[in-house]
Write a protein that holds these residues in place. Structure first.
Motif, PDB file in Angstrom:
ATOM      1  N   ARG A  96       0.831  -1.206   0.000  1.00  0.00           N
ATOM      2  CA  ARG A  96       0.000   0.000   0.000  1.00  0.00           C
ATOM      3  C   ARG A  96       0.870   1.263   0.000  1.00  0.00           C
ATOM      4  O   ARG A  96       0.575   2.235  -0.719  1.00  0.00           O
ATOM      5  CB  ARG A  96      -0.922  -0.001   1.208  1.00  0.00           C
ATOM      6  N   VAL A  97       1.939   1.241   0.802  1.00  0.00           N
ATOM      7  CA  VAL A  97       2.846   2.394   0.839  1.00  0.00           C
ATOM      8  C   VAL A  97       3.524   2.573  -0.516  1.00  0.00           C
ATOM      9  O   VAL A  97       3.667   3.700  -1.024  1.00  0.00           O
ATOM     10  CB  VAL A  97       3.900   2.223   1.950  1.00  0.00           C
ATOM     11  N   LYS A  98       3.919   1.454  -1.136  1.00  0.00           N
ATOM     12  CA  LYS A  98       4.571   1.515  -2.443  1.00  0.00           C
ATOM     13  C   LYS A  98       3.628   2.096  -3.501  1.00  0.00           C
ATOM     14  O   LYS A  98       4.034   2.915  -4.329  1.00  0.00           O
ATOM     15  CB  LYS A  98       5.028   0.114  -2.848  1.00  0.00           C
ATOM     16  N   ARG A  99       2.356   1.670  -3.449  1.00  0.00           N
ATOM     17  CA  ARG A  99       1.372   2.195  -4.400  1.00  0.00           C
ATOM     18  C   ARG A  99       1.157   3.684  -4.196  1.00  0.00           C
ATOM     19  O   ARG A  99       1.055   4.453  -5.158  1.00  0.00           O
ATOM     20  CB  ARG A  99       0.049   1.448  -4.251  1.00  0.00           C
ATOM     21  N   SER A 100       1.075   4.107  -2.938  1.00  0.00           N
ATOM     22  CA  SER A 100       0.867   5.530  -2.645  1.00  0.00           C
ATOM     23  C   SER A 100       2.050   6.362  -3.104  1.00  0.00           C
ATOM     24  O   SER A 100       1.895   7.481  -3.599  1.00  0.00           O
ATOM     25  CB  SER A 100       0.630   5.740  -1.151  1.00  0.00           C
ATOM     26  N   ALA A 101       3.270   5.794  -2.943  1.00  0.00           N
ATOM     27  CA  ALA A 101       4.461   6.503  -3.420  1.00  0.00           C
ATOM     28  C   ALA A 101       4.414   6.652  -4.935  1.00  0.00           C
ATOM     29  O   ALA A 101       4.771   7.701  -5.492  1.00  0.00           O
ATOM     30  CB  ALA A 101       5.722   5.754  -2.990  1.00  0.00           C
ATOM     31  N   GLY A 102       3.946   5.605  -5.609  1.00  0.00           N
ATOM     32  CA  GLY A 102       3.786   5.682  -7.051  1.00  0.00           C
ATOM     33  C   GLY A 102       2.714   6.666  -7.453  1.00  0.00           C
ATOM     34  O   GLY A 102       2.745   7.227  -8.563  1.00  0.00           O
ATOM     35  N   GLY A 103       1.753   6.889  -6.548  1.00  0.00           N
ATOM     36  CA  GLY A 103       0.679   7.832  -6.825  1.00  0.00           C
ATOM     37  C   GLY A 103       1.162   9.271  -6.902  1.00  0.00           C
ATOM     38  O   GLY A 103       0.488  10.122  -7.483  1.00  0.00           O
TER      39      GLY A 103
ATOM     40  N   ILE B  81       1.405  14.242 -10.013  1.00  0.00           N
ATOM     41  CA  ILE B  81       2.098  15.335 -10.701  1.00  0.00           C
ATOM     42  C   ILE B  81       1.602  15.438 -12.145  1.00  0.00           C
ATOM     43  O   ILE B  81       1.375  16.540 -12.669  1.00  0.00           O
ATOM     44  CB  ILE B  81       3.621  15.107 -10.665  1.00  0.00           C
ATOM     45  N   ILE B  82       1.417  14.281 -12.783  1.00  0.00           N
ATOM     46  CA  ILE B  82       0.918  14.272 -14.161  1.00  0.00           C
ATOM     47  C   ILE B  82      -0.482  14.877 -14.222  1.00  0.00           C
ATOM     48  O   ILE B  82      -0.791  15.694 -15.102  1.00  0.00           O
ATOM     49  CB  ILE B  82       0.920  12.839 -14.726  1.00  0.00           C
ATOM     50  N   LEU B  83      -1.343  14.479 -13.273  1.00  0.00           N
ATOM     51  CA  LEU B  83      -2.698  15.034 -13.226  1.00  0.00           C
ATOM     52  C   LEU B  83      -2.669  16.533 -12.960  1.00  0.00           C
ATOM     53  O   LEU B  83      -3.465  17.292 -13.536  1.00  0.00           O
ATOM     54  CB  LEU B  83      -3.511  14.326 -12.139  1.00  0.00           C
TER      55      LEU B  83
ATOM     56  N   PHE C 107      -3.798  16.591  -6.132  1.00  0.00           N
ATOM     57  CA  PHE C 107      -3.330  16.840  -4.758  1.00  0.00           C
ATOM     58  C   PHE C 107      -3.631  15.646  -3.860  1.00  0.00           C
ATOM     59  O   PHE C 107      -2.805  15.273  -3.017  1.00  0.00           O
ATOM     60  CB  PHE C 107      -3.977  18.108  -4.201  1.00  0.00           C
ATOM     61  N   LYS C 108      -4.804  15.036  -4.019  1.00  0.00           N
ATOM     62  CA  LYS C 108      -5.167  13.866  -3.205  1.00  0.00           C
ATOM     63  C   LYS C 108      -4.196  12.721  -3.464  1.00  0.00           C
ATOM     64  O   LYS C 108      -3.763  12.040  -2.538  1.00  0.00           O
ATOM     65  CB  LYS C 108      -6.600  13.442  -3.547  1.00  0.00           C
ATOM     66  N   SER C 109      -3.826  12.534  -4.723  1.00  0.00           N
ATOM     67  CA  SER C 109      -2.901  11.463  -5.075  1.00  0.00           C
ATOM     68  C   SER C 109      -1.502  11.734  -4.526  1.00  0.00           C
ATOM     69  O   SER C 109      -0.807  10.812  -4.077  1.00  0.00           O
ATOM     70  CB  SER C 109      -2.849  11.301  -6.596  1.00  0.00           C
ATOM     71  N   ILE C 110      -1.101  13.001  -4.535  1.00  0.00           N
ATOM     72  CA  ILE C 110       0.239  13.359  -4.047  1.00  0.00           C
ATOM     73  C   ILE C 110       0.331  13.196  -2.536  1.00  0.00           C
ATOM     74  O   ILE C 110       1.321  12.676  -2.008  1.00  0.00           O
ATOM     75  CB  ILE C 110       0.581  14.804  -4.460  1.00  0.00           C
ATOM     76  N   PHE C 111      -0.713  13.634  -1.817  1.00  0.00           N
ATOM     77  CA  PHE C 111      -0.657  13.641  -0.347  1.00  0.00           C
ATOM     78  C   PHE C 111      -1.175  12.358   0.297  1.00  0.00           C
ATOM     79  O   PHE C 111      -1.095  12.211   1.519  1.00  0.00           O
ATOM     80  CB  PHE C 111      -1.450  14.833   0.195  1.00  0.00           C
TER      81      PHE C 111
END
Length: 414
Positions: free
Chosen positions: A14-21, A26-28, A318-322
């Motif tokens: 889950r942490v790895k996925r969030s880091a990838g998010g 940034i792209i979004l 922003f939601k994906s970044i944070f």
């Protein structure tokens, strides 16, 4: 029958996925920012184009004959759009003298629906439960039931009695008084009416024979024609899996109004100085002012739709970044839920602030005079409000004492 699947995602994953998010965020963010900036410029350019077009547009009362003097001019006119073209759907043998002939196909199929429920576990893992259920409905394309999950793949099997695709035939020769409509204007005519369907009996017999062989039925009638609908199935009032419904509609000749630039005996799009183009067609007798108002209103609606889309994309960014912040604390679900709520709130606030900032800067870039006037009015109103507030400010105790001391003393004789 419902099929349930439960999976567990580890804390590390889950942490790895969030880091990838963060990368996706940034792209979004860039995409949403570019969309908002481009949208403001597009809206301004379109509005400018419409203003320029309205200044040069000429209303033509009669277009029964080609007028060389109109060549190259943007005109508004109302006339009868007619055609002698006979459009034919070769699969069904359905024909009509019309501007358009459309065929819409629907299939009665099992459709799988999925409902997902996720729960955070102590330690940071996540348990996800997916419940798959099947329902029946009319769809535009056949559904592959072999991709259904678990026992649904064997319990709910889709078939189709016949297979067709949507199809549209458009007349190549559409007259507008003495002129001819180009393909762009012709495709803009959309007043659909039911088509009278007549199919050769030999074709119907062939279809029935093929379906009977497939269904291993001897005497059943599987082809039913009702007005503009061809139904493949035993009973149109009681659809079964595999039934097919084909609906025919057509666009008949009728009165239309256009805004377009004359080019010989046909039309093309008007191109403004800023490169934006205009070509419009409406059903019925619509005045030139009404058509321009409609185009301006459509521009405003599209402006706000893209503004909302851009705002949503930036909030998602922003939601994906944070989101990694709340994910890190998933080891304690209660704390993570509070952080997740906070991340959602902050993302909306930042998304709204950034969206307004980009729109404001875009306004200054694309509409500097108007933006300056609005800013000037805002400053004047703010200054007047402050001055008015100072004039109505409450007096201090010293001011009250000074006023009382300077006031004349009145005496009364008893």
């Amino acid at each position: 029958m419902a099929v349930t699947e439960t999976t567990t995602t580890s804390y590390g994953t889950r942490v790895k996925r969030s880091a990838g998010g963060i990368k996706s965020g940034i792209i979004l963010f860039v995409a949403g920012t570019c969309l908002l900036w481009w949208n403001e410029g597009r809206a301004v350019k379109t509005a400018t184009m419409l203003e320029e077009a309205q200044d040069v547009a000429v209303h033509v009362e009669n277009v029964e004959n080609v007028d060389p003097a109109l060549n190259g001019k943007l005109i508004h006119a109302t006339a009868n759009a007619t055609t002698k073209d006979v459009l034919t759907d070769t699969d069904f043998g359905v024909s009509a003298t019309a501007i358009k002939l459309d065929r819409k196909v629907e299939y009665y199929q099992y459709v799988e629906d999925c409902q997902t429920e996720s729960k955070d576990k102590l330690g940071g893992s996540e348990e996800t439960t997916k419940t798959y259920t099947c329902k029946v409905e009319w769809v535009r394309t056949p559904v592959n039931s072999s991709s259904f999950h678990g026992s649904n793949a064997t319990s709910y099997k889709n078939i189709t009695l016949m297979n067709f695709e949507d199809k549209s035939c458009v007349a190549q020769n559409v007259s507008f008084g003495g002129y001819h409509l180009n393909s762009s204007l012709t495709n803009g005519i959309s007043d659909n009416s039911a088509t009278n369907v007549k199919i050769n009996q030999s074709v119907i017999d062939k279809w029935n024979s093929n379906i009977r062989q497939t269904m291993k039925a001897q005497n059943d009638n599987f082809v039913h024609i009702n007005d503009n609908v061809v139904y493949f199935g035993r009973n149109p009032n009681s659809p079964q899996i595999g039934d097919v419904r084909v609906t025919f509609t057509q666009v008949n000749p009728g009165i239309v109004s256009i805004l377009a630039q004359v080019k010989g005996d046909t039309f093309e799009s008007f191109t403004a100085k800023n490169g934006k183009t205009l070509s419009a067609i409406k059903m019925g007798a619509i005045s030139m002012d009404q058509m321009f108002e409609s185009e301006q209103e459509a521009n405003k609606i599209f402006l706000w739709i893209l503004r909302i889309v851009g705002w949503i994309v930036i909030c998602m960014a922003f939601k994906s970044i944070f989101s990694i912040l709340s994910t890190i604390f998933k080891v304690v679900p209660f704390v993570a839920n509070i952080l997740n709520w906070g991340v959602g709130l902050v993302s909306k606030v930042l998304g709204t602030t950034w969206s307004l900032l980009i729109i404001g800067i875009a306004w200054i870039a694309y509409r500097p005079i108007l933006a300056g006037c609005i800013l000037g009015v805002a400053v004047i109103i703010t200054v007047l409000y402050i001055v008015k507030g100072k004039n109505k400010a409450p007096q201090t105790d010293n001011q009250v004492i000074a006023q009382e001391a300077s006031a004349p003393v009145s005496t009364e004789n008893n």
